[in-house]
Motif scaffolding. Structure first.
Motif, mmCIF file in Angstrom:
data_model
loop_
_atom_site.group_PDB
_atom_site.id
_atom_site.type_symbol
_atom_site.label_atom_id
_atom_site.label_comp_id
_atom_site.label_asym_id
_atom_site.label_seq_id
_atom_site.Cartn_x
_atom_site.Cartn_y
_atom_site.Cartn_z
ATOM 1 N N MET A 1 0.913 -1.225 0.111
ATOM 2 C CA MET A 1 -0.055 -0.115 -0.115
ATOM 3 C C MET A 1 0.938 1.334 0.245
ATOM 4 O O MET A 1 1.857 1.407 0.734
ATOM 5 N N GLU A 26 4.015 -1.958 10.067
ATOM 6 C CA GLU A 26 3.070 -2.420 9.074
ATOM 7 C C GLU A 26 3.188 -2.023 7.788
ATOM 8 O O GLU A 26 3.061 -2.329 6.538
ATOM 9 N N TRP A 159 -5.655 -3.622 17.461
ATOM 10 C CA TRP A 159 -6.657 -3.445 16.538
ATOM 11 C C TRP A 159 -6.869 -2.016 15.792
ATOM 12 O O TRP A 159 -7.246 -1.796 14.788
ATOM 13 N N GLN A 162 -4.819 -2.099 12.514
ATOM 14 C CA GLN A 162 -5.641 -2.531 11.504
ATOM 15 C C GLN A 162 -6.681 -1.723 11.156
ATOM 16 O O GLN A 162 -7.033 -1.623 9.808
ATOM 17 N N GLU A 163 -7.517 -0.958 11.939
ATOM 18 C CA GLU A 163 -8.697 -0.262 11.736
ATOM 19 C C GLU A 163 -8.186 0.708 10.854
ATOM 20 O O GLU A 163 -8.659 1.223 9.715
ATOM 21 N N LYS A 165 -5.494 0.862 9.069
ATOM 22 C CA LYS A 165 -5.003 0.603 7.637
ATOM 23 C C LYS A 165 -6.183 0.486 6.758
ATOM 24 O O LYS A 165 -6.235 0.725 5.668
ATOM 25 N N LYS A 166 -7.237 -0.039 7.274
ATOM 26 C CA LYS A 166 -8.368 -0.163 6.393
ATOM 27 C C LYS A 166 -8.967 1.100 6.148
ATOM 28 O O LYS A 166 -9.345 1.504 4.679
ATOM 29 N N ARG A 167 -8.845 2.268 6.831
ATOM 30 C CA ARG A 167 -9.470 3.621 6.564
ATOM 31 C C ARG A 167 -8.545 4.201 5.567
ATOM 32 O O ARG A 167 -8.799 5.214 4.880
ATOM 33 N N SER A 169 -6.712 2.874 3.184
ATOM 34 C CA SER A 169 -6.724 2.475 1.847
ATOM 35 C C SER A 169 -7.814 2.685 0.971
ATOM 36 O O SER A 169 -8.945 3.164 1.373
#
Length: 169
Positions: A1, A26, A159, A162-163, A165-167, A169
């Motif tokens: 990413m 990450e 957590w 990870q949250e 990274k989702k937001r 991308s």
């Protein structure tokens, strides 16, 4: 990413340094903590700088460091809780990367900072009152520049990463 720089803002004890380190690992990017950079350059810790130069002197140093770090690319930067107090810092943060506000309650801040002697603003008689006053002053400033807001109360740092990274991308 592929990403541009990510700047973490929020109150002391929100998890900016912990989450910043994990996020940078990450994303395979370099991590900076503006307070640590200031300490390395001064050869002294933040409480000493506050004692010698007052909050105004510290904020001057902080503004220089934030200006410099926000010009770098593809980094993760954890800022000090009061970095948003200066217009220049807010401008640099919001125009040079993605700003993430790690939001947390005063109760969580108290739990996370109770034994930390490296926080000059909390070395008074009523840290809870101080944290509440700081929240009222700073929360609108954090929100004014935030691209993403994440609650960190009762949340595992992994957590949150990870949250995030989702937001992103």
């Amino acid at each position: 990413m592929k990403f541009h720089s990510i700047f973490l803002v929020g109150p002391m004890g929100a998890g900016k340094s912990t989450i910043g380190r994990l996020l940078s690992a990450e994303l395979h990017s370099e991590f900076f903590d503006s307070d640590k950079v200031i300490e390395e350059r001064c050869g002294a810790n933040i409480p000493w700088i506050f004692d010698m130069e007052g909050e105004a002197g510290f904020r001057e140093r902080e503004e220089q460091v934030i200006d410099e770090l926000t010009q770098m690319t593809d980094i993760v930067l954890a800022t000090g809780g009061g970095a948003v107090l200066r217009d220049a810092n807010r401008k640099h943060l919001s125009s040079r990367g993605t700003v993430v506000y790690l939001c947390t309650s005063v109760e969580q801040q108290l739990a996370r900072t109770a034994k930390d002697r490296n926080r000059p603003l909390l070395q008074q008689d009523n840290p809870e009152q101080i944290l509440r006053e700081l929240f009222l002053q700073r929360d609108p400033l954090y929100r004014s520049i935030a691209d993403i807001i994440i609650e960190t109360d009762q949340r595992n740092p992994k957590w949150v990463v990870q949250e995030l990274k989702k937001r992103l991308s």
